[in-house]
Design an enzyme around this catalytic site. Structure first.
Site, mmCIF file in Angstrom:
data_model
loop_
_atom_site.group_PDB
_atom_site.id
_atom_site.type_symbol
_atom_site.label_atom_id
_atom_site.label_comp_id
_atom_site.label_asym_id
_atom_site.label_seq_id
_atom_site.Cartn_x
_atom_site.Cartn_y
_atom_site.Cartn_z
ATOM 1 N N HIS A 265 10.231 1.680 9.237
ATOM 2 C CA HIS A 265 9.301 2.017 8.229
ATOM 3 C C HIS A 265 8.359 3.249 8.029
ATOM 4 O O HIS A 265 7.857 3.658 9.092
ATOM 5 C CB HIS A 265 8.367 0.972 7.928
ATOM 6 C CG HIS A 265 9.318 -0.400 7.608
ATOM 7 N ND1 HIS A 265 10.548 -0.339 7.045
ATOM 8 C CD2 HIS A 265 8.976 -1.837 8.040
ATOM 9 C CE1 HIS A 265 10.985 -1.595 7.147
ATOM 10 N NE2 HIS A 265 9.861 -2.633 7.572
ATOM 11 N N LYS B 202 0.574 -8.226 -0.513
ATOM 12 C CA LYS B 202 0.478 -7.521 -1.890
ATOM 13 C C LYS B 202 0.760 -8.425 -3.013
ATOM 14 O O LYS B 202 0.337 -8.126 -4.029
ATOM 15 C CB LYS B 202 1.558 -6.482 -1.693
ATOM 16 C CG LYS B 202 1.940 -5.729 -3.168
ATOM 17 C CD LYS B 202 3.333 -4.558 -3.208
ATOM 18 C CE LYS B 202 3.254 -3.759 -4.292
ATOM 19 N NZ LYS B 202 3.821 -4.463 -5.244
#
Length: 902
Positions: A257, A693
């Site tokens: 990532h 999120k």
């Protein structure tokens, strides 16, 4: 202007403060206001909690007084937590094992060597900058002095005003120079701290009394400290501790990532600085050696200053995978057997038991090369290449180990009957008397054959990264053409264990516990592939693939079917012997399928051609229903993988998906064909960053907690062994927790049970596994935490706590979603306040920042979302909505107090 604003932020990080306030209602005319302010300074963290009671009349006095009394207790607790959140002894342990940035204070004695190292490195950097660019040097030193002044006297606005004026007046080129200098300076501090963390652990060991003996540190989050706690405080027997240690399994999954912005060459330089700082502390160092080491430090810092710190070309998936292999080759290859030797010694000392030589309490896996979710660059051919390359690297590293072992074991007498029998089966060997060498020589030839086959495979893909042949790298070994390659771990493990047992039973136990043990442990941990590769794909890709197939078969549109119809058809096909299509028709596109559908299907073809040991889990991102799991099972069956199925792992990563996850498991476990296929073992991945999120940090945390509890109950109901795979990141906004030991202990009751799978991603791989000593400490913490959790008596949340937390979570989620999704000012603010757009064009990862290139903030991945806020030091993604939840009128102060204290 963006450069100048960033420059102010860099300089301003020398001082920061934060505060939160909430009001506790008692009756309509009386309330108590509790305000807590936390501030960080060079000498530590301070807190100040104040109470103020709004005027009331008559009957309200008693109520307000009671609330004030409760609030006073909470204020004392908050201040105590700020001063020492873990208690005296535990704070000492944290101070020694955690980064300095997490310490409550700077110890004038213990941290003096660190401050001296930082001063020395800063002076060296200043010398380099002054020589190369005097103007940048003057600006850097001025900003630094002003930042220190502001830190020493935060109430004085003058230093910050001077910084602002200075920032607006300098040129863009000088701005870049100053920012680069600050960046290097802070990285030098990190390098010094890496060395200092292990310095403190060693210092504590030397100061420890002689009653406590062992190679591992005597602190709570080490296996040694944990064993002492379990034995002395909890009354657990040595046999029980050892049995749990033998059965527990922690798997650390490396991912690419894009949060590691540093180039590998720069990372290596900072690691070399940490190693040189350790070298300089040797008491027997000659003055010339010391001077030489200092010159090497200056040279490395000069090289860093002259280097381009950012990548000019976006890395390929293959290069990211090579970077993951580099961590194993350069650090973990030595750290793993080193730690297991210490764990073995600790078990002997503390428990009176020897660790089996092939035990593997910690293993590694990888997503790099198999994570296709939203990454069009991760094609089936790339996955195939990465697997071949990892097998090649493993074969070469084991070949190097066996070359060294061959040179050591020149023993020509006293062999066990098993070793004698094994040696007889080996033909065409010059080692007649030295039978250990006879066996090892045969293994070497088989590994050379493995290397050759892997090189041929990579060359057939026309993308071989190797330039040296096996002969050039390891010398010519005749007869490799006449032997079979080693493809399975047991093909290497079995003869090595025969060698080990022979040495032990014939009086050479000290020899057996040396290099032979190390190689066996590497085989147990890394296997013949270094790391098994997970594959990850979004659920809609499988839906579209099956939709194309059902349309081709003329039975309708799978995509348009409801869940019940999908489940019925999937269960029918899973028990049918008739294939849905011929594989060659897909390869040649005789079915007229969309190219994306073909890519999805070809992943299964590539997987079907690999050794089972090369692959790990098949992770389904955006999993929403039981049919998402059964669809992957069906596609594996279609490509002939019935006897070697990859375990299928649904990833629940939004609030709704987490809430509905228990129901989906119940549906799956109620499917007979599925239960037969999984052998009553199921893995489920919990998404931390995406859920945060989606709903905000507080609501996501509560949803993760309750979902894991509920899923564990479903698994228990059906007799399924459930393993949770935690998709955590390094930062709080991505589900990370710097206090790893306590983070593992804080998981819901009965959800770990000695089985723990977790991602390590981006910059956290370097932080936790970037050097030998730090990697060993990380392995130690993981091992100790799983062992301690197995015996921990968790607090069962009371129903009124749950009800309160649910109300707080809902209020927090509503507030978070209002700002992020509904407030029209938010997106423009996000785009202007953070470098989100700039991060999207940086060459820090092969994966695009958005799942949908044309989408807005809603399609932005959770990691760049958090990464963007982190650059502003605002960390909005970690706290937005939390205050609204805690301040909501439905909150009850006393309930919160008892919840958090327990």
């Amino acid at each position: 202007m963006r450069f100048n604003v960033s420059l102010i932020l860099v300089a301003a990080t020398f001082h920061s403060a934060s505060a939160f306030t909430f009001t506790v209602p008692s009756k309509p005319r009386a309330s108590v206001r509790l305000e807590t302010k936390f501030a960080s300074h060079p000498n530590g963290v301070t807190s100040d909690t104040k109470l103020s009671k709004r005027a009331s009349s008559g009957d309200d006095d008693d109520s307000a007084a009671n609330v004030a009394k409760a609030a006073t207790k909470l204020a004392s607790s908050i201040n105590a937590i700020a001063d020492n959140p873990f208690g005296k002894d535990e704070a000492v342990a944290v101070a020694m094992s955690a980064p300095l940035s997490q310490a409550a204070d700077i110890d004038a004695v213990n941290d003096a060597p660190l401050l001296a190292d930082i001063d020395m490195l800063s002076d060296m950097l200043a010398e380099v900058v002054k020589k190369e660019n005097p103007a940048v040097y003057d600006l850097y030193t001025t900003f630094r002095k002003l930042g220190m002044k502001r830190s020493a006297n935060p109430d004085d606005p003058t230093p910050f005003e001077e910084m602002k004026k200075l920032a607006y007046d300098i040129s863009p080129n000088d701005t870049l120079g100053v920012m680069k200098t600050f960046s290097i300076a802070l990285n030098l501090v990190n390098a010094a701290e890496v060395h200092h963390r292990m310095r403190l652990v060693r210092k504590n060991e030397h100061a420890d009394d002689t009653h406590h003996i062992g190679p591992l540190p005597m602190i709570e989050d080490s296996i040694r400290g944990t064993m002492e706690i379990l034995l002395e405080d909890d009354g657990v027997s040595p046999d029980s501790i050892f049995a749990e240690l033998m059965s527990q399994k922690c798997e650390i999954v490396l991912t690419a990532h894009p949060t590691e912005v540093n180039r590998k060459t720069i990372i290596r330089k900072y690691r070399n600085i940490s190693e040189l700082l350790a070298h300089l502390e040797r008491p027997d160092l000659h003055p010339f050696e010391r001077a030489e080491a200092l010159n090497n430090l200056r040279g490395i810092i000069a090289a860093i200053w002259g280097s381009d710190e950012i990548r000019r070309v976006k890395p390929t998936v293959q290069k990211e995978a090579a970077g993951g292999c580099a961590v194993i080759e350069s650090v973990l290859w030595d750290a793993v057997p080193s730690y297991l030797r210490k764990l073995d010694a600790q078990c002997r000392v503390t428990l009176g038991k020897k660790l089996p030589v092939d035990v593997a309490p910690i293993k590694f896996a990888s997503w790099i090369g198999g994570d296709r979710d939203g990454n069009p660059n991760c094609t089936p051919a790339v996955t195939q290449e990465v697997i071949a390359h990892q097998r090649l690297r493993a074969a070469k590293m084991f070949l190097n180990d066996l070359n060294l072992l061959y040179s050591e074991l020149a023993i020509s007498s006293r062999f066990s009957p098993e070793l004698e029998a094994l040696a007889v089966t080996i033909e065409n060997s010059d080692d007649e008397l030295e039978k250990y060498r006879r066996v090892i020589g045969h293994l070497r030839r088989r590994l050379v054959r493995t290397v050759k086959d892997c090189e041929a495979k990579l060359q057939s893909l026309a993308k071989s990264p190797e330039t040296l042949s096996a002969e050039a790298a390891f010398g010519a070994l005749e007869g490799w053409e006449d032997v079979e390659p080693i493809m399975k771990t047991d093909d290497l493990m079995a003869p090595l264990k025969v060698i080990y047992e022979s040495l032990v039973t014939t009086g050479f136990e000290l020899v057996a516990d040396g290099r032979v043990s190390d190689i066996i442990r590497r085989v147990a941990i890394f296997g013949l592939t270094l790391v098994p590769l997970d594959i990850r794909e979004e659920s809609t890709k499988h839906t579209l693939a099956l939709d194309a197939i059902t349309r081709h078969l003329g039975i309708g549109s799978y995509k348009e079917w409801d869940e019940a119809s999908r489940l019925s058809w999937l269960q029918s096909e899973l028990t049918s012997r008739r294939p849905l299509f011929r594989i060659r028709d897909v390869e040649n596109n005789l079915l007229g399928l969309d190219p994306d559908v073909i890519k999805t299907l070809m992943v299964f073809k590539v997987a079907s051609e690999q050794e089972p040991e090369s692959l790990g889990a098949y992770v389904i991102s955006q999993a929403k229903s039981a049919s998402d799991v059964l669809s992957v099972m069906l596609l594996q069956k279609q490509f002939g993988m019935e006897e070697r199925l990859m375990r299928v792992v649904p990833l629940f990563e939004t609030l709704d998906d987490l809430t509905g996850s228990p129901k989906q498991l119940e549906t799956l476990f109620g499917t007979t064909s599925y239960m037969d296929a999984i052998n009553r073992k199921q893995e489920v991945m919990v998404g931390y960053s995406d859920s945060a999120k989606d709903a905000g940090r507080l609501a996501a945390c509560w949803a993760q907690y309750t979902a894991q509890e509920a899923m564990a109950k479903v698994a228990d109901k059906f007799g399924v062994e459930l393993t949770f795979f935690h998709g955590k990141g390094g930062t709080v906004g991505r589900g990370g927790n710097p206090a790893l030991y306590r983070a593992i202990l804080s998981h819901p009751p009965n959800t770990i049970n000695g089985r723990f799978r977790v991602t390590e991603q981006g910059e956290m791989i370097r932080q936790n596994f970037g050097s030998l000593e730090i990697a060993e400490r990380s392995l130690d913490i993981y091992t100790a935490a799983l062992l301690r959790e197995r015996f921990t008596k968790h607090v069962e949340p009371k129903q009124k706590w749950r009800d309160q937390m649910q109300r707080v979570s809902e209020a927090s989620c509503a507030n978070y979603r209002y700002f992020v999704r509904e407030d029209p000012r938010f997106v423009p603010y996000f785009r202007q306040a953070t470098p989100e757009l700039e991060l999207g064009i940086l060459n820090i990862g092969s994966r695009p920042a958005k799942r949908n290139p044309k989408g807005g903030v809603e399609s932005l991945r959770a990691i760049p979302w958090t990464f963007a806020w982190a650059q502003t030091r605002m960390h909005l993604s970690a706290w937005l909505g939390v205050g609204a939840g805690l301040n909501s009128e439905v909150s009850d102060l006393l309930i919160r107090l008892f919840m958090f204290r327990n």
